[in-house]
Design a protein around this motif. Structure first.
Motif, PDB file in Angstrom:
ATOM      1  N   ALA A  93       1.034  -1.263   0.238  1.00  0.00           N
ATOM      2  CA  ALA A  93      -0.018   0.019  -0.042  1.00  0.00           C
ATOM      3  C   ALA A  93       0.923   1.202  -0.018  1.00  0.00           C
ATOM      4  O   ALA A  93       1.777   1.421   0.850  1.00  0.00           O
ATOM      5  CB  ALA A  93      -0.866  -0.012   1.339  1.00  0.00           C
ATOM      6  N   ALA A  94       0.717   2.186  -0.999  1.00  0.00           N
ATOM      7  CA  ALA A  94       1.501   3.233  -1.092  1.00  0.00           C
ATOM      8  C   ALA A  94       0.745   4.196  -2.062  1.00  0.00           C
ATOM      9  O   ALA A  94      -0.049   3.659  -3.115  1.00  0.00           O
ATOM     10  CB  ALA A  94       2.872   2.966  -1.271  1.00  0.00           C
ATOM     11  N   VAL A  95       1.206   5.433  -2.114  1.00  0.00           N
ATOM     12  CA  VAL A  95       0.576   6.364  -3.175  1.00  0.00           C
ATOM     13  C   VAL A  95       1.501   7.562  -3.512  1.00  0.00           C
ATOM     14  O   VAL A  95       2.210   8.064  -2.437  1.00  0.00           O
ATOM     15  CB  VAL A  95      -0.719   6.994  -2.594  1.00  0.00           C
ATOM     16  N   LEU A  96       1.345   8.052  -4.551  1.00  0.00           N
ATOM     17  CA  LEU A  96       2.152   9.249  -4.874  1.00  0.00           C
ATOM     18  C   LEU A  96       1.711  10.496  -4.275  1.00  0.00           C
ATOM     19  O   LEU A  96       0.482  10.446  -3.812  1.00  0.00           O
ATOM     20  CB  LEU A  96       2.341   9.505  -6.256  1.00  0.00           C
ATOM     21  N   PRO A  97       2.705  11.355  -3.821  1.00  0.00           N
ATOM     22  CA  PRO A  97       3.850  11.465  -4.044  1.00  0.00           C
ATOM     23  C   PRO A  97       4.994  11.162  -2.998  1.00  0.00           C
ATOM     24  O   PRO A  97       5.979  11.395  -2.811  1.00  0.00           O
ATOM     25  CB  PRO A  97       4.201  13.110  -4.245  1.00  0.00           C
ATOM     26  N   CYS A  98       4.343  10.149  -2.205  1.00  0.00           N
ATOM     27  CA  CYS A  98       5.282   9.832  -0.941  1.00  0.00           C
ATOM     28  C   CYS A  98       5.354   8.027  -1.203  1.00  0.00           C
ATOM     29  O   CYS A  98       4.633   7.420  -0.439  1.00  0.00           O
ATOM     30  CB  CYS A  98       4.738   9.893   0.303  1.00  0.00           C
ATOM     31  N   LEU A  99       6.512   7.378  -1.627  1.00  0.00           N
ATOM     32  CA  LEU A  99       6.395   6.144  -1.793  1.00  0.00           C
ATOM     33  C   LEU A  99       7.561   5.696  -0.524  1.00  0.00           C
ATOM     34  O   LEU A  99       8.732   6.252  -0.518  1.00  0.00           O
ATOM     35  CB  LEU A  99       7.277   5.977  -2.977  1.00  0.00           C
ATOM     36  N   PRO A 100       7.002   4.784   0.144  1.00  0.00           N
ATOM     37  CA  PRO A 100       7.937   4.415   1.316  1.00  0.00           C
ATOM     38  C   PRO A 100       8.931   3.576   0.769  1.00  0.00           C
ATOM     39  O   PRO A 100       9.061   2.402   1.391  1.00  0.00           O
ATOM     40  CB  PRO A 100       6.998   3.659   2.245  1.00  0.00           C
ATOM     41  N   VAL A 101       9.954   3.897  -0.050  1.00  0.00           N
ATOM     42  CA  VAL A 101      11.004   3.024  -0.492  1.00  0.00           C
ATOM     43  C   VAL A 101      12.301   3.847  -0.435  1.00  0.00           C
ATOM     44  O   VAL A 101      12.098   5.339  -0.651  1.00  0.00           O
ATOM     45  CB  VAL A 101      10.846   2.552  -1.844  1.00  0.00           C
ATOM     46  N   PRO A 102      13.576   3.232  -0.479  1.00  0.00           N
ATOM     47  CA  PRO A 102      14.807   4.313  -0.328  1.00  0.00           C
ATOM     48  C   PRO A 102      14.984   4.684  -1.729  1.00  0.00           C
ATOM     49  O   PRO A 102      14.912   4.392  -2.748  1.00  0.00           O
ATOM     50  CB  PRO A 102      15.835   3.078  -0.195  1.00  0.00           C
ATOM     51  N   SER A 103      15.643   6.028  -1.798  1.00  0.00           N
ATOM     52  CA  SER A 103      16.145   6.630  -2.768  1.00  0.00           C
ATOM     53  C   SER A 103      17.067   5.389  -3.793  1.00  0.00           C
ATOM     54  O   SER A 103      17.883   5.022  -3.082  1.00  0.00           O
ATOM     55  CB  SER A 103      16.846   7.964  -2.715  1.00  0.00           C
ATOM     56  N   GLY A 104      17.023   5.772  -5.149  1.00  0.00           N
ATOM     57  CA  GLY A 104      17.815   4.747  -5.970  1.00  0.00           C
ATOM     58  C   GLY A 104      17.480   3.353  -5.871  1.00  0.00           C
ATOM     59  O   GLY A 104      18.477   2.642  -6.122  1.00  0.00           O
ATOM     60  N   ASP A 105      16.471   2.891  -5.539  1.00  0.00           N
ATOM     61  CA  ASP A 105      16.202   1.259  -5.146  1.00  0.00           C
ATOM     62  C   ASP A 105      16.072   0.639  -6.299  1.00  0.00           C
ATOM     63  O   ASP A 105      15.822  -0.591  -6.176  1.00  0.00           O
ATOM     64  CB  ASP A 105      15.085   1.355  -4.100  1.00  0.00           C
ATOM     65  N   PHE A 106      15.487   1.420  -7.486  1.00  0.00           N
ATOM     66  CA  PHE A 106      15.009   0.596  -8.457  1.00  0.00           C
ATOM     67  C   PHE A 106      15.736   0.857  -9.782  1.00  0.00           C
ATOM     68  O   PHE A 106      16.261   1.848 -10.043  1.00  0.00           O
ATOM     69  CB  PHE A 106      13.388   0.916  -8.672  1.00  0.00           C
ATOM     70  N   ASP A 107      15.733   0.004 -10.923  1.00  0.00           N
ATOM     71  CA  ASP A 107      16.326   0.183 -12.180  1.00  0.00           C
ATOM     72  C   ASP A 107      15.081   1.069 -12.903  1.00  0.00           C
ATOM     73  O   ASP A 107      15.344   1.621 -13.964  1.00  0.00           O
ATOM     74  CB  ASP A 107      16.452  -0.987 -12.877  1.00  0.00           C
ATOM     75  N   ALA A 108      14.009   1.018 -12.713  1.00  0.00           N
ATOM     76  CA  ALA A 108      12.939   1.514 -13.391  1.00  0.00           C
ATOM     77  C   ALA A 108      11.697   1.869 -12.571  1.00  0.00           C
ATOM     78  O   ALA A 108      11.441   1.172 -11.719  1.00  0.00           O
ATOM     79  CB  ALA A 108      12.549   0.691 -14.683  1.00  0.00           C
ATOM     80  N   ALA A 109      11.097   2.734 -12.851  1.00  0.00           N
ATOM     81  CA  ALA A 109       9.458   3.153 -12.127  1.00  0.00           C
ATOM     82  C   ALA A 109       8.558   3.308 -13.304  1.00  0.00           C
ATOM     83  O   ALA A 109       8.918   4.164 -14.250  1.00  0.00           O
ATOM     84  CB  ALA A 109       9.594   4.343 -11.319  1.00  0.00           C
ATOM     85  N   LEU A 128       8.831   9.592  -8.509  1.00  0.00           N
ATOM     86  CA  LEU A 128       9.390   8.435  -9.482  1.00  0.00           C
ATOM     87  C   LEU A 128      10.752   8.516  -9.870  1.00  0.00           C
ATOM     88  O   LEU A 128      11.331   7.609  -9.850  1.00  0.00           O
ATOM     89  CB  LEU A 128       8.552   8.490 -10.715  1.00  0.00           C
ATOM     90  N   ARG A 129      11.283   9.970  -9.908  1.00  0.00           N
ATOM     91  CA  ARG A 129      12.701  10.001 -10.317  1.00  0.00           C
ATOM     92  C   ARG A 129      13.619   9.646  -9.130  1.00  0.00           C
ATOM     93  O   ARG A 129      14.653   8.876  -9.038  1.00  0.00           O
ATOM     94  CB  ARG A 129      13.129  11.149 -10.583  1.00  0.00           C
ATOM     95  N   ARG A 130      13.050   9.874  -7.985  1.00  0.00           N
ATOM     96  CA  ARG A 130      13.877   9.639  -6.558  1.00  0.00           C
ATOM     97  C   ARG A 130      14.268   8.414  -6.492  1.00  0.00           C
ATOM     98  O   ARG A 130      15.214   7.679  -5.927  1.00  0.00           O
ATOM     99  CB  ARG A 130      12.980  10.367  -5.360  1.00  0.00           C
ATOM    100  N   VAL A 131      13.080   7.488  -6.787  1.00  0.00           N
ATOM    101  CA  VAL A 131      13.344   6.167  -6.228  1.00  0.00           C
ATOM    102  C   VAL A 131      14.078   5.103  -7.285  1.00  0.00           C
ATOM    103  O   VAL A 131      14.327   4.084  -7.243  1.00  0.00           O
ATOM    104  CB  VAL A 131      12.115   5.480  -6.068  1.00  0.00           C
ATOM    105  N   VAL A 132      14.525   5.725  -8.331  1.00  0.00           N
ATOM    106  CA  VAL A 132      15.266   5.254  -9.498  1.00  0.00           C
ATOM    107  C   VAL A 132      16.796   5.374  -9.383  1.00  0.00           C
ATOM    108  O   VAL A 132      17.003   6.780  -9.413  1.00  0.00           O
ATOM    109  CB  VAL A 132      14.709   5.664 -10.934  1.00  0.00           C
ATOM    110  N   ARG A 133      17.640   4.443  -9.491  1.00  0.00           N
ATOM    111  CA  ARG A 133      19.165   4.804  -9.582  1.00  0.00           C
ATOM    112  C   ARG A 133      19.364   5.547 -10.818  1.00  0.00           C
ATOM    113  O   ARG A 133      18.838   5.640 -11.793  1.00  0.00           O
ATOM    114  CB  ARG A 133      19.670   3.268  -9.511  1.00  0.00           C
ATOM    115  N   PRO A 134      20.591   6.164 -10.780  1.00  0.00           N
ATOM    116  CA  PRO A 134      21.094   6.745 -11.971  1.00  0.00           C
ATOM    117  C   PRO A 134      21.359   5.846 -13.039  1.00  0.00           C
ATOM    118  O   PRO A 134      21.855   4.750 -12.813  1.00  0.00           O
ATOM    119  CB  PRO A 134      22.504   7.435 -11.467  1.00  0.00           C
ATOM    120  N   GLY A 135      21.032   6.316 -14.094  1.00  0.00           N
ATOM    121  CA  GLY A 135      21.015   5.465 -15.384  1.00  0.00           C
ATOM    122  C   GLY A 135      19.913   4.627 -15.572  1.00  0.00           C
ATOM    123  O   GLY A 135      19.595   4.152 -16.547  1.00  0.00           O
ATOM    124  N   GLY A 136      18.847   4.562 -14.512  1.00  0.00           N
ATOM    125  CA  GLY A 136      17.452   3.894 -14.717  1.00  0.00           C
ATOM    126  C   GLY A 136      16.571   4.725 -15.391  1.00  0.00           C
ATOM    127  O   GLY A 136      16.600   6.151 -15.729  1.00  0.00           O
TER     128      GLY A 136
END
Length: 271
Positions: A93-109, A128-136
């Motif tokens: 359960a989560a909703v934009l713009p507050c996702l309870p995940v670390p910054s850069g935790d994903f390759d894609a959003a 969405l940008r915050r939770v994606v790693r550089p290059g993702g």
């Protein structure tokens, strides 16, 4: 009227309506799933977050590509549907713009027709940008404006039935809104700091049973559903007659409808 809690109102539109959504709007929204995942570079071994997963259509498609998937939504009924559709995904359960995940935790959003329902779209893209790693990559879809024929059908049915859209419907504050065009959506992503932001238009004919397509508004989904809820039974019946009349030119030999529609698909890279 500008509603100061647009997001809460939008969430109320989906509460308890997962089944009706899956029958109607869910089938429509499924169409861009493959192109959305392509734009986000989702493939085997990639870690992707599907924001606003709804019934889990995009999450299931990402799993089918061999990705590791986290799927989030605000509506419990949608989360239950997503767990059934994408049993290999981690569903939260989560909703934009507050996702309870670390910054850069994903390759894609990815967010499939989610920014339409966010009161601060720029903040949503920034998250969405915050939770994606550089290059993702980040990829999103929204409905365009001017509206294609499928979306215009509802407003035309209301107008033909003599029903005015209530002036107090909540909407995004003008200073937070963006043009629902290719340039407008690409600009929203670029302003959030995404590199090589680009946007294109997908077009298709949505094939649906007339009863299934009516089922969404009849259950109170979307703006048309909100307006219908406010009407007495005789007025709702009049709107239904106008819907049938206006949809008739799109009826196929098998009784289904083939409604022309379109979506904007934008993506960008996190530097």
């Amino acid at each position: 009227m500008i509603d100061t809690d647009f997001d809460a109102h939008e969430r109320s539109r989906w509460a308890g309506r997962a089944e009706a959504y899956a029958r109607s709007f869910g089938r429509l929204c499924a169409y861009p799933a493959g192109a959305l995942l392509d734009a986000a570079g989702v493939r085997t071994g990639r870690r992707v977050i599907d924001v606003g997963t709804g019934p889990g259509t995009v999450a299931a498609a990402a799993l089918g590509r061999g990705a590791e998937v986290v799927a989030v939504d605000a509506e419990p009924g949608m989360l239950d549907a997503a767990r059934r559709a994408a049993p290999g995904a981690e569903v939260r359960a989560a909703v934009l713009p507050c996702l309870p995940v670390p910054s850069g935790d994903f390759d894609a959003a990815v967010a499939n027709f989610v920014l339409n329902h966010v009161g601060d779209p720029a903040a949503g893209v920034a998250e969405l940008r915050r939770v994606v790693r550089p290059g993702g990559r980040v990829a999103v879809t929204v409905w365009p404006f001017p509206q294609p024929p499928l979306q215009r059908l509802w407003g035309a049915a209301l107008a033909a039935a003599g029903v005015a859209t209530p002036p107090d419907l909540p909407r995004v504050a003008p200073e937070r809104d963006f043009p629902r065009t290719e340039a407008g959506l690409a600009g929203l992503l670029a302003a959030a700091g995404l590199a090589e932001a680009r946007c294109g238009t997908l077009t298709w004919a949505h094939r649906t049973d007339p009863e299934d397509w009516w089922a969404g508004p009849a259950a109170g989904i979307s703006t048309i559903g909100h307006v219908l809820e406010r009407q007495p039974p005789a007025t709702r019946e009049r709107v239904r007659r106008e819907y049938d009349r206006l949809a008739a030119p799109y009826r196929q030999d098998d009784g289904s409808l083939a409604l022309p529609t379109a979506a904007l698909l934008a993506s960008g890279r996190v530097d």
